[in-house]
Motif scaffolding. Structure first.
Motif, mmCIF file in Angstrom:
data_model
loop_
_atom_site.group_PDB
_atom_site.id
_atom_site.type_symbol
_atom_site.label_atom_id
_atom_site.label_comp_id
_atom_site.label_asym_id
_atom_site.label_seq_id
_atom_site.Cartn_x
_atom_site.Cartn_y
_atom_site.Cartn_z
ATOM 1 N N LEU A 49 36.379 34.037 45.427
ATOM 2 C CA LEU A 49 37.602 34.294 44.658
ATOM 3 C C LEU A 49 37.393 35.538 43.805
ATOM 4 O O LEU A 49 36.449 35.619 43.027
ATOM 5 N N TYR A 50 38.300 36.503 43.943
ATOM 6 C CA TYR A 50 38.220 37.763 43.211
ATOM 7 C C TYR A 50 39.522 37.948 42.443
ATOM 8 O O TYR A 50 40.611 37.919 43.023
ATOM 9 N N LEU A 51 39.420 38.130 41.113
ATOM 10 C CA LEU A 51 40.584 38.253 40.249
ATOM 11 C C LEU A 51 40.502 39.549 39.453
ATOM 12 O O LEU A 51 39.491 39.821 38.801
ATOM 13 N N ALA A 99 44.453 33.086 34.540
ATOM 14 C CA ALA A 99 44.024 32.325 35.705
ATOM 15 C C ALA A 99 43.468 31.002 35.215
ATOM 16 O O ALA A 99 42.536 30.969 34.414
ATOM 17 N N SER A 123 35.931 37.674 37.981
ATOM 18 C CA SER A 123 37.150 37.943 37.228
ATOM 19 C C SER A 123 36.865 39.045 36.227
ATOM 20 O O SER A 123 35.873 38.984 35.492
ATOM 21 N N VAL A 138 47.758 32.967 37.915
ATOM 22 C CA VAL A 138 47.049 32.250 38.978
ATOM 23 C C VAL A 138 46.768 30.831 38.519
ATOM 24 O O VAL A 138 46.290 30.611 37.397
ATOM 25 N N LEU A 154 46.627 41.180 35.446
ATOM 26 C CA LEU A 154 46.291 39.776 35.628
ATOM 27 C C LEU A 154 46.559 39.085 34.304
ATOM 28 O O LEU A 154 45.883 39.336 33.304
ATOM 29 N N ILE A 160 43.068 38.441 44.558
ATOM 30 C CA ILE A 160 44.308 38.460 43.792
ATOM 31 C C ILE A 160 44.255 39.576 42.756
ATOM 32 O O ILE A 160 43.358 39.619 41.908
ATOM 33 N N ALA A 207 40.272 34.399 32.858
ATOM 34 C CA ALA A 207 40.170 33.154 33.618
ATOM 35 C C ALA A 207 39.486 32.051 32.823
ATOM 36 O O ALA A 207 38.526 32.296 32.078
#
Length: 332
Positions: free
Chosen positions: A183-185, A196, A226, A162, A193, A157, A235
């Motif tokens: 999971l990659y933010l 999250a 993240s 999120v 971003l 993402i 996040a």
């Protein structure tokens, strides 16, 4: 599937008939897979795609072609909701399961995945680049992006807001994946971003190439990565499980009241991983918590959890106001 009471042979035919954001494409319970035509189903207006099943424990209908959200310009927004479906890719080669991509002049766009499963997709299960929101609720994302041509995480993402809750992200990625395993933010050039929020999530067994992570993050952040924004984390993670081989955790995440790898000293109320904690039902396929005494330390006091049911719809908290961390609440 059907919309407006009419049956269609292919999803793109049904989607052409969708005229309002409240319309639903229903995939009825079937012994056969649903597919479009071997190519991506392109979404450019709001729609819910819902599988029919009597209970959450029944198998959901399976759709085997990729889905792309391409909002384009104009007024309004484009929201895709996928509910009660099993998604995989059998007919379109190496591709992404659900891909939301947005340009700076495009309409607002978002994706919601609920009560669904994405498994055995060659590349990312869900990839969002510049889209405004991604929400994953009570879903399993497992064994995706395992082919060596994939350089991206199971859930990848870039930008937007999120929310992930009551979900399992496990066994995704490969040793060439420089952009995360599970999971990659991170931010996108057209959209940062924003935040999250991860609650009651199980992340475990994901694989990546840590050398590809951004400069300054030297940890082997294959389960969760993240980035930082001006030195501050995007996040937050709570009441979750972050388990696997011993690894550092990147500084872009605040983790509280969760199971974490041994040696992690950040956050508050966290539980260190041990050889028997957590114990899952099956390390190859089922990341529900085993209903055994080994997992008792994972039960924490919380009378008002943010999620009052678990991935299967089982209630939380218990009668004594306790919750199990991760996606699964053990039932006595």
């Amino acid at each position: 599937g059907a919309t407006g009471g009419k049956a269609y042979c292919r999803l793109d035919q049904a989607f052409t008939a969708v005229s309002a954001s409240k319309d639903i494409i229903l995939l009825r319970a079937s012994a056969n897979d649903y597919q479009n035509d071997g190519n991506s189903l392109v979404i450019n207006k709001s729609v819910r795609i819902v599988g029919e099943r009597k209970t959450r424990t029944d198998a959901a209908p399976q759709f085997t072609d990729p889905i792309e959200v391409k909002p384009g310009g104009g007024a309004g927004e484009v929201q895709l909701a996928v509910e009660d479906l099993n998604l995989t890719v059998k007919n379109a080669g190496n591709t992404v399961g659900i891909f939301c991509s947005r340009q700076s002049t495009d309409r607002t766009a978002g994706v919601t995945l609920r009560w669904s499963r994405i498994e055995n997709v060659p590349l990312s299960a869900l990839r969002s680049e510049g889209c405004n929101s991604v929400t994953i609720l009570s879903s399993v994302i497992q064994k995706n992006a395992q082919v060596l041509v994939s350089g991206y995480a199971g859930v990848f993402i870039l930008g937007g807001e999120v929310k992930i809750a009551n979900s399992i992200i496990a066994l995704n990625g490969n040793v060439n994946a420089a952009k995360g395993g599970g999971l990659y933010l991170a931010s996108h050039p057209i959209l940062s971003l924003i935040k999250a929020d991860l609650a009651f999530v199980t992340l475990t067994g994901n694989v990546c190439n840590p050398a590809g992570m951004m400069t300054g993050d030297s940890g082997k952040a294959c389960d969760l990565y993240s980035e930082l924004a001006m030195g501050m984390p995007f996040a937050t993670m709570s009441y979750s499980i972050l388990a696997g081989a011993s690894k550092d955790i990147v500084t872009g995440v605040i983790i509280n009241n969760s199971l974490v790898p041994a040696g992690y000293n950040g956050g508050t109320g966290n539980i260190p991983q041990t050889a028997t904690l957590p114990t899952f039902v099956n390390l190859a396929s089922d990341f529900h918590l085993a209903n055994s005494a080994e997992n008792n330390p994972l039960r924490l006091q919380n009378a008002s959890p943010s999620e009052v049911t678990d991935i299967d719809g089982d209630p939380r908290p218990t009668s004594d106001s306790k919750v199990d961390v991760g996606a699964d609440q053990r039932v006595p």
